[in-house]
Design an enzyme around this catalytic site. Structure first.
Site, PDB file in Angstrom:
ATOM      1  N   THR A  29       8.572 -10.654   2.027  1.00  0.00           N
ATOM      2  CA  THR A  29       8.699  -9.678   3.296  1.00  0.00           C
ATOM      3  C   THR A  29       7.628 -10.459   4.082  1.00  0.00           C
ATOM      4  OG1 THR A  29       8.051  -7.234   3.842  1.00  0.00           O
ATOM      5  CG2 THR A  29       6.635  -8.073   2.305  1.00  0.00           C
ATOM      6  N   ASN A  30       7.117  -9.851   5.137  1.00  0.00           N
ATOM      7  CA  ASN A  30       6.212 -10.482   6.072  1.00  0.00           C
ATOM      8  C   ASN A  30       5.172  -9.377   6.491  1.00  0.00           C
ATOM      9  OD1 ASN A  30       6.855  -9.391   8.661  1.00  0.00           O
ATOM     10  ND2 ASN A  30       9.244 -10.041   8.010  1.00  0.00           N
ATOM     11  N   LEU A  31       3.979  -9.799   7.419  1.00  0.00           N
ATOM     12  CA  LEU A  31       3.034  -8.877   7.834  1.00  0.00           C
ATOM     13  C   LEU A  31       3.250  -8.146   9.001  1.00  0.00           C
ATOM     14  CD1 LEU A  31       0.088 -11.373   6.806  1.00  0.00           C
ATOM     15  CD2 LEU A  31       0.675  -9.380   5.548  1.00  0.00           C
TER      16      LEU A  31
END
Ligand code: C5P
Length: 222
Positions: A29-31
């Site tokens: 995933t990412n931030l």
């Protein structure tokens, strides 16, 4: 008082990251916090729109009066978007969609096999949700106004201009750095066929209202 510049319009928004599973308990995933997309959803609702918000995994409350559809992966996000795009007149893609997903997702937790060798993960490219929608008949006839976002580390104007053409959208919005993930304020660069203009640093809430006004004045008359 918020002017009802989007009265009788249906607005579809993507927000947050996507989560691409490799097994039942792990994934990439990412931030992205989803804050910008949620702020825009709230501002569009306050401007009178009927708003559907397709959200990846985020920790944010649903803005009042907004229809929320929760998804995990890019493929699920695309499916939800395609279900709602036909009846929308504005599509705003703020989600930080993962570019790739694991080529295979195991139905069972991947275990260490004792050999000391880590598993090798292959990846496949995810669909580009914005480009797909922007090239659908509904958008090409001018009935669906599509807006893209760009987060770049440098040369924002050049990258945003190129991205606007590549995605096939009339309006591309650049996040003016430094990194805005999770922050409560931002500054935006708007790029359209006429050129570009900046919305100076302000809270995401203020910028969302300004962006909604900018979008509203670009829509065809009802
Ligand atoms: O190509 P890039 O990811 O930089 O493009 C960003 C824009 O495209 C954002 O509006 C984002 O929501 C959208 N996008 C998308 N689907 C993807 C990748 C990006 O809708 N797979």
């Amino acid at each position: 008082f918020v002017p009802k510049v989007l009265a009788n319009r249906r607005v579809l928004i993507t927000a947050g990251p996507t989560f691409e599973a490799m097994d039942p308990v792990r994934g990439i995933t990412n931030l992205s916090s989803g804050k910008m997309g949620f702020s825009i959803a709230r501002a569009a609702r306050e401007a009178g729109a009927d708003v559907t918000l397709v959200a990846g995994p985020v920790h944010l409350p649903t803005p009042r009066g907004v229809r929320r559809v929760d998804v995990q992966s890019a493929q699920e996000m695309l499916a939800a978007v395609e279900q709602h795009a036909q009846s929308a007149s504005v599509f705003i893609a703020t989600a930080a969609v993962a570019d790739w997903r694991p080529a295979t997702s195991s139905s069972q937790k991947i275990k260490k096999d004792g050999s000391g060798q880590p598993p090798v993960l292959g990846f496949v490219e995810n669909p580009d949700i914005l480009a797909t929608v922007a090239r659908s008949p509904h958008a090409l006839t001018g009935d669906l106004f599509c807006v893209g976002f760009a987060a770049e580390s440098h040369d924002l104007l050049a990258h945003a201009t190129a991205k606007r053409a590549r995605k096939g959208v009339p309006l591309l919005v650049g996040n003016i750095g430094p990194a805005t993930f999770g922050q409560d304020d931002n500054a935006l660069l708007l790029v359209d066929a006429q050129g570009h203009r900046e919305l100076p640093r302000a809270s995401k809430r203020t910028l969302a209202h300004q962006l909604v006004a900018e979008i509203a004045r670009r829509l065809p008359e009802q």
